[in-house]
Design a protein around this motif. Structure first.
Motif, PDB file in Angstrom:
ATOM      1  N   LEU A 220       0.673  -1.113  -0.246  1.00  0.00           N
ATOM      2  CA  LEU A 220      -0.433  -0.214   0.013  1.00  0.00           C
ATOM      3  C   LEU A 220       0.969   1.250   0.228  1.00  0.00           C
ATOM      4  O   LEU A 220       0.181   2.408  -0.611  1.00  0.00           O
ATOM      5  CB  LEU A 220      -0.927   0.262   1.140  1.00  0.00           C
ATOM      6  N   GLN A 221       2.290   1.289   1.277  1.00  0.00           N
ATOM      7  CA  GLN A 221       2.599   2.512   0.644  1.00  0.00           C
ATOM      8  C   GLN A 221       4.033   2.558   1.582  1.00  0.00           C
ATOM      9  O   GLN A 221       4.639   1.459   1.834  1.00  0.00           O
ATOM     10  CB  GLN A 221       1.748   3.683   2.107  1.00  0.00           C
ATOM     11  N   PHE A 222       4.678   2.651   0.703  1.00  0.00           N
ATOM     12  CA  PHE A 222       6.800   2.562   1.008  1.00  0.00           C
ATOM     13  C   PHE A 222       6.568   3.996   1.794  1.00  0.00           C
ATOM     14  O   PHE A 222       6.717   5.189   1.397  1.00  0.00           O
ATOM     15  CB  PHE A 222       7.201   3.019  -0.330  1.00  0.00           C
ATOM     16  N   TYR A 223       6.710   4.001   3.297  1.00  0.00           N
ATOM     17  CA  TYR A 223       7.002   4.569   3.748  1.00  0.00           C
ATOM     18  C   TYR A 223       8.179   5.684   4.809  1.00  0.00           C
ATOM     19  O   TYR A 223       9.053   5.223   4.665  1.00  0.00           O
ATOM     20  CB  TYR A 223       5.623   4.433   5.162  1.00  0.00           C
ATOM     21  N   SER A 224       7.910   7.329   4.694  1.00  0.00           N
ATOM     22  CA  SER A 224       9.540   7.384   5.366  1.00  0.00           C
ATOM     23  C   SER A 224       9.479   8.646   6.893  1.00  0.00           C
ATOM     24  O   SER A 224      10.057   9.131   7.694  1.00  0.00           O
ATOM     25  CB  SER A 224       9.476   8.699   4.583  1.00  0.00           C
TER      26      SER A 224
END
Length: 363
Positions: A220-224
């Motif tokens: 869903l997301q590659f978070y930072s």
């Protein structure tokens, strides 16, 4: 780490005028512009640290250190990258005595001769800390570390399921998983874990990126940031994410149905280092600060108030951390965790970040 050798460094160019005004002012305060300032400089140090948990760190470490030694501490904060850039520009005129910084950026600074070696003769506490905190690749010791693993919903997954890297390629969970971007600490640890598990080792970037690229459509997301991943989890948008153990501390303490587990294979940890800049105006005070920072007393209070995993085995690990990582905190190396070699990461970092963007997250 050859911390027993005398400090050696190449003098950096003096370009202090390019510094931000706040840092320049601090440098002038500590280094002393007149004879009257010299005495004040001897009982003051400037510590550059992370922008989060500053009040807790003040209570856990700085205030007790000042009470014990009489040395006052001025605090500068900022991101790893910003603080290292300021140090690069300022050279010997930075005014910083101790820089608390993550391992990759510490290694990057060493490439430019920005740090001097910590003198073991002035830091007796070095004899107390775990061996992994004294790696040869760094001029300064680790004072805390971060474990990579998976944070997950216990209502949706078992610990055994969450520990397997194959979780992130499970089509049944597509759109309900998150992974870190390679630019953040957990990201490099993840890449190395995948490289070891499916390839030839932690620096097998080709296999790691190929594997992650295959998983990417279901992520869903590659978070930072830690806020991103915890929000996704608590809002029910994901059931699991690769993350540092510290991200789970508050969630687990809240009593909500979340837990963290180490991966079954490919276990890597990052360290935060205590570094002394080459031009530190009060190197003696800096060594005293690092000595206290590594003591069992400071490591215990820092673990309790800041949430730092202690590198001194004599420190007490609080229940809030033990509830997340169990007995791993007693000896992460015995639990299968390893650190990464900065000599492998620094030369390749730019290329790997670019490739990650093209081969993993671009789609």
């Amino acid at each position: 780490m050859t911390h027993h050798r005398p400090a050696r460094h190449a003098a950096a160019a003096r370009r202090g005028t390019a510094l931000a005004s706040g840092l320049a002012a601090t440098a002038l305060l500590v280094s002393g512009c007149s004879a009257g300032d010299d005495a004040a400089a001897e009982d003051t140090i400037v510590v550059s640290t992370f922008p989060f948990g500053v009040e807790e760190f003040q209570e856990a470490v700085i205030d007790p250190f000042t009470a014990k030694t009489g040395i006052k501490v001025e605090v500068e904060t900022g991101s790893n990258a910003d603080r290292l850039s300021q140090l690069q520009v300022a050279g010997d005129d930075s005014g910083i005595d101790v820089m608390l910084i993550s391992d990759y950026y510490a290694a990057l600074g060493q490439e430019s001769d920005l740090f001097q070696e910590v003198d073991a003769a002035q830091v007796p506490s070095l004899d107390e800390v775990a061996d992994f905190a004294l790696e040869d690749g760094y001029a300064g010791p680790a004072y805390s570390y971060q474990l990579n693993g998976t944070i997950y919903s216990t209502e949706d997954l078992s610990a055994e399921e969450a520990a397997e890297w194959d979780l992130y390629g499970d089509e049944a969970l597509a759109g309900r998983l998150a992974l870190p971007d390679i630019s953040v600490t957990a990201g490099q640890l993840m890449v190395s874990g995948v490289g070891e598990t499916y390839g030839d080792g932690p620096y097998d970037i080709d296999t790691a990126l190929d594997t992650l690229g295959g998983w990417a459509p279901g992520i869903l997301q590659f978070y930072s940031s830690s806020t991103e991943v915890t929000n996704l989890l608590t809002q029910g948008e994901i059931v699991a994410a690769d993350s540092l153990s510290g991200f789970a501390t508050d969630l687990v303490a809240s009593g909500e149905p979340y837990a963290w587990t180490p991966p079954a294979t490919g276990r890597y940890m990052a360290t935060n280092r205590a570094m002394i800049p080459a031009g530190a105006p009060n190197a003696d005070g800096a060594h005293q600060f690092i000595d206290y920072l590594l003591s069992a007393e400071a490591q215990t209070t820092s673990a309790e108030l800041v949430g730092d995993l202690p590198v001194n085995p004599g420190a007490t690990v609080p229940d809030s951390i033990a509830a997340v990582v169990g007995d791993i905190a007693a000896d992460p190396v015995a639990a299968g965790y390893a650190t990464l070699d900065p000599a492998e990461l620094v030369p390749t970092r730019g290329e790997w970040v670019d490739r990650f963007a093209r081969e993993v997250t671009a789609g």
